[in-house]
Each structure stands twice: as structure tokens, then as C-alpha cells.
Design an enzyme around this catalytic site. Structure first.
Site, PDB file in Angstrom:
ATOM      1  CB  ALA A  77      30.998  41.495  49.276  1.00  0.00           C
TER       2      ALA A  77
ATOM      3  CB  THR B 179      36.881  46.161  44.320  1.00  0.00           C
ATOM      4  OG1 THR B 179      35.821  46.231  43.962  1.00  0.00           O
ATOM      5  CG2 THR B 179      37.634  45.565  43.193  1.00  0.00           C
ATOM      6  CG  ASN B 180      34.324  42.384  46.846  1.00  0.00           C
ATOM      7  OD1 ASN B 180      33.809  41.782  46.494  1.00  0.00           O
ATOM      8  ND2 ASN B 180      34.226  43.372  48.283  1.00  0.00           N
ATOM      9  CG  HIS B 181      36.322  37.688  42.796  1.00  0.00           C
ATOM     10  ND1 HIS B 181      37.241  38.098  41.766  1.00  0.00           N
ATOM     11  CD2 HIS B 181      37.226  37.475  42.868  1.00  0.00           C
ATOM     12  CE1 HIS B 181      37.651  38.703  41.683  1.00  0.00           C
ATOM     13  NE2 HIS B 181      38.348  37.311  42.734  1.00  0.00           N
TER      14      HIS B 181
END
Ligand code: CTP
Length: 405
Positions: A276, A208-210
Site C-alpha cells: 500500500a 502512513t496507512n494501516h
């Protein structure tokens, strides 16, 4: 804008209640209908006689009107209002409404209200800054309340600090803005994506990402406040949203996000891809948890479909397509390239190099770029304020395009 608007003013026990007679005068001058409801604690600060004289309506305090069994229906009052405003909103009332309590008439009307609710906090700086008050305000924001933040200044305690209620003139301006904007996106269908995606590796792990989803959720609310019908396709985030004009669809992976977006793409007038989306996913999913037997573990990644590029290829004439770009180098150049490559009308550039901007922050600093070459730099502001600027930019774009056609 306020002529004929039905406004409930809920007054609570705070010294700033002394400003409310002036607020009512200003609202009545603009021909709004004002119904005052007081909490019992408010009676110590301002008299019902003053308020009923200025508002031209009896002030309501309790559930029962008299001993004859007549009562003030909180449901009817809530249904009557175009807007409810709790001003001043004390720390005690903010705590109660965040907890869903309804032990006085005003609280019951708040709980039943489906109209927009504005909260105008006023209290001592330490009470305002206390983590419990701040967390209650965050909760209420998530429930859809609009908070008219207090300002720093001299407080009734003689101290100086945050907690001073906004002046009546400013509150009236905010209400005017609210009604002016309310219908600017009426009958417009808006599709928004938000948050990160999770690309599963095995039953317990994912890539995943932030992203926290804050920007996309703020945008959904800003469009919905202006009358748009919003579909919000959200990756996994901890945010909640509740608005009569917003339909929330929760997804996990990029593939699920693409499915949900493509289901609603054709019917959308405006599309804003704030998510995102993970560019890659593991090539294969292990149905069993991967054990740490190997010294080096390789996970092969394959590219996910680019949802926005697919939209750019298939968009119909008239659809407005807005993307986001998060860049760390050659920001403007890369954003302009992305705008062209993905066939967008507009792109919102975030630079991770800016202090206070990007993932997780409540603030952001962006540049708005249109395919016609307009570029507007927005200085560091809250994500809510930035979302208003983005919606204005999109609104102006549509307005100019309609004039040119
Ligand atoms: N986006 C998308 N689908 C993807 C990847 C991105 O719809 N699979 C959208 C995002 O929601 C955003 C825009 O494309 O609006 C830009 O995404 P970004 O990741 O910054 O750009 P990429 O095209 O993926 O390029 P790169 O990661 O190489 O910068």
C-alpha cells in the site's frame, strides 16, 4: 508424489500418538522413506517396536545409540530429510521449539532442519486455545513452520472442542500437495512488494496507512514454497520471514520502494505489487522537529511516482504484472479501470466494505480479475489460503498463455 521422499516423523507426548502407526503405514504404502524420532514423553503413548516395524528403520530417541559411544547426529538427520513432520505436536514441544530449546534429539533435529517442517498440534482444547500456545504457533509460523491446524471434535479428555489432530489420510494428502506444488514455480523469479510506506514529515513524524504486510508476506511464502526465487521488498512492518528462497529487502518510503523494485524489475518473471504505497509525500522534510507554535499547520503534499504504472509502461513481453486495488465504492468497476490504466495482466480487488477483509485482519475476501476478462470471487479465507489461490490464478494464467503462444 511421495515415492522416495525422505520424511522424518517426530512424535511427542500426546495421546494422538496412537494415530501415528497408521500414518506411517500410509506413507510407506506410497513408498516414502520414514525415519521416526520420539521424545522421551512419547514412549508413554506408543512403543518403538510398533513404529520401527512399520517404518522399517530403528526408532531414534536419545543422542546416544548405545554405551559404545556411537551417537545419532542431529545434523545428519536434519540434512537427510526432504520434510520433517512433528505429529502429534504437544503444547510442551510447541513451546520448546518456539523458544529454541534443544534438550532432546527431536528438538535438536528440528533446530538444525533446513527442509520444510510441518507441525500437527494435538492437545486439549483449553491448552490449544491458551494465549501462550497461540502466540508460540504464531511465532513458529513466522519462522516458516507450516501448521496443520487441529480440528474441533471429541477429545481424549471426553470434552468436545478444538485440538483434535487431523486424520492420517488428510496429513498424507497435505504432504502430497506439498510435493506436487513444490516445483511449479522453479526457476521463476518473483518480485513482491508488501506493507505500507512511511513518508517523513520531520525526524519524529511520518504519513502512513494501516497496511500490515500480511498479504504480501503470505504471497512471498506461497511462491517460495513452489520453488520460486522471491525478492520481497517490504515497507516497515513488524513481520519476520525466513525461507531459503526469499530475499527480504526492507525499505521505508515510497521513493526507497521504487528504487528497490526498479533494481530487481528487469530480472523478474512475475511481479506482484501488494504494497500500500503512499500516493503522496510531504513536499519538504523538516530536519528539525516541527514545534506546535502555529494554530493551523499546513503540510503540502506532492505526488509519489506510481511504481506499478511505471512497470506497466516498461514491462517486457512475457513479464507478468499483478496489482492490488483497495476500493470502497464501485469496487469492480474501479478495479477493472485500474487494471487497464496500469497495463496489468491481473488485479486483486479488496473491498474494505467486506467484514473481516482488508487491513490488519488475518482473513481477506478478494476478487481476482485478469485482463482477458476472467473474474473469480474468493470467499472469506485466511490470507495464507488466499495467497495460495492468487498463486494458482497466476500459475493458470502463465500456463494458458504458454499454450496459446
Ligand atoms: N501502487 C504503486 N505505486 C504507488 C501507488 C500504488 O505501485 N505510488 C500500486 C499498489 O501496490 C497496488 C496498486 O498500485 O498494487 C493500486 O494502488 P491503489 O493505491 O489502490 O491505486 P491508485 O492507483 O493509487 O489509485 P487510488 O488511490 O486513486 O484508488
Amino acid at each position: 508424489m511421495l515415492q522416495g521422499k525422505k520424511i522424518i516423523i517426530g512424535i511427542t507426548g500426546s495421546i494422538a500418538a496412537f494415530k501415528i502407526p497408521h500414518l506411517i503405514r500410509l506413507l510407506r504404502k506410497q513408498e516414502a522413506e520414514v525415519q521416526v524420532i520420539m521424545t522421551p514423553a512419547a514412549l508413554d503413548f506408543v512403543t518403538p517396536l510398533t513404529l520401527s516395524t512399520l517404518s522399517g528403520k530403528p526408532v531414534l530417541i536419545g543422542f546416544f545409540k548405545t554405551d559404545d559411544g556411537l551417537w545419532n547426529s542431529h545434523i545428519e538427520l536434519a540434512a537427510w530429510a526432504d520434510v520433517m513432520m512433528i505429529a502429534p505436536a504437544s503444547a510442551n514441544t510447541i513451546g520448546k521449539i518456539a523458544a529454541g530449546l534443544a534438550d532432546n534429539l527431536m528438538l535438536a533435529v528440528y533446530l538444525a532442519a533446513r527442509c520444510p517442517v510441518f507441525l500437527v498440534p494435538a492437545m486439549d482444547a483449553d491448552m490449544y486455545l491458551h494465549p501462550s500456545t497461540q502466540s508460540n504457533l504464531t511465532t513458529l509460523r513466522q519462522y516458516g513452520a507450516r501448521i496443520i491446524d487441529p480440528v474441533e471434535g471429541e477429545l481424549a479428555s471426553g470434552l468436545h472442542g478444538a485440538g483434535r489432530m487431523r486424520e492420517p489420510e488428510e496429513i498424507v494428502r497435505i504432504l502430497n500437495d506439498h510435493f506436487e506444488k513444490k516445483n511449479s514455480f522453479r526457476k521463476t523469479k518473483v518480485l513482491i512488494s508488501a506493507g505500507p510506506t512511511h513518508e517523513p514529515i520531520d525526524p519524529v513524524r511520518y504519513i502512513t496507512n494501516h497496511s500490515t504486510g500480511k498479504m504480501g508476506y503470505a504471497l512471498a511464502e506461497s511462491f517460495a514454497d513452489r520453488g520460486a526465487d522471491v525478492i520481497l521488498v517490504s515497507g516497515p512492518v513488524s513481520l519476520e520471514i525466513s525461507h531459503p528462497n526469499i530475499r527480504l529487502i526492507r525499505v521505508n518510503s515510497a521513493a526507497e520502494m521504487k528504487n528497490a523494485c526498479s533494481d530487481h524489475f528487469a530480472g523478474a518473471d512475475v511481479i506482484v505489487m501488494a504494497a500500500a504505497v503512499s500516493d503522496y509525500r510531504p513536499e519538504s522534510f523538516s530536519p528539525e522537529k516541527i514545534k506546535k507554535t502555529e494554530k493551523i499547520l499546513e503540510i503540502r503534499l506532492v505526488k509519489n511516482d506510481d511504481i506499478l504504472s511505471w512497470m506497466g509502461e516498461t514491462a517486457k513481453r512475457g513479464q507478468v504484472l499483478v496489482g492490488f486495488a483497495l476500493e470502497t465504492t464501485n469496487e469492480l468497476l474501479n478495479a477493472r479501470k485500474k487494471l487497464k490504466a496500469k497495463k496489468l495482466d491481473m488485479i486483486v480487488l479488496n473491498s474494505l466494505r467486506d467484514q473481516g477483509a482488508g487491513f490488519g485482519h488475518d482473513t481477506n475476501r478478494v476478487t481476482l480479475i485478469s485482463r482477458k476478462g476472467d473474474e473469480i470471487e474468493i470467499p472469506l479465507k485466511t490470507k495464507k489460503q488466499i495467497s495460495e489461490d492468487i498463486v494458482n490464478f497466476i500459475g493458470n494464467w502463465i500456463h494458458t498463455r504458454n499454450l496459446e503462444e
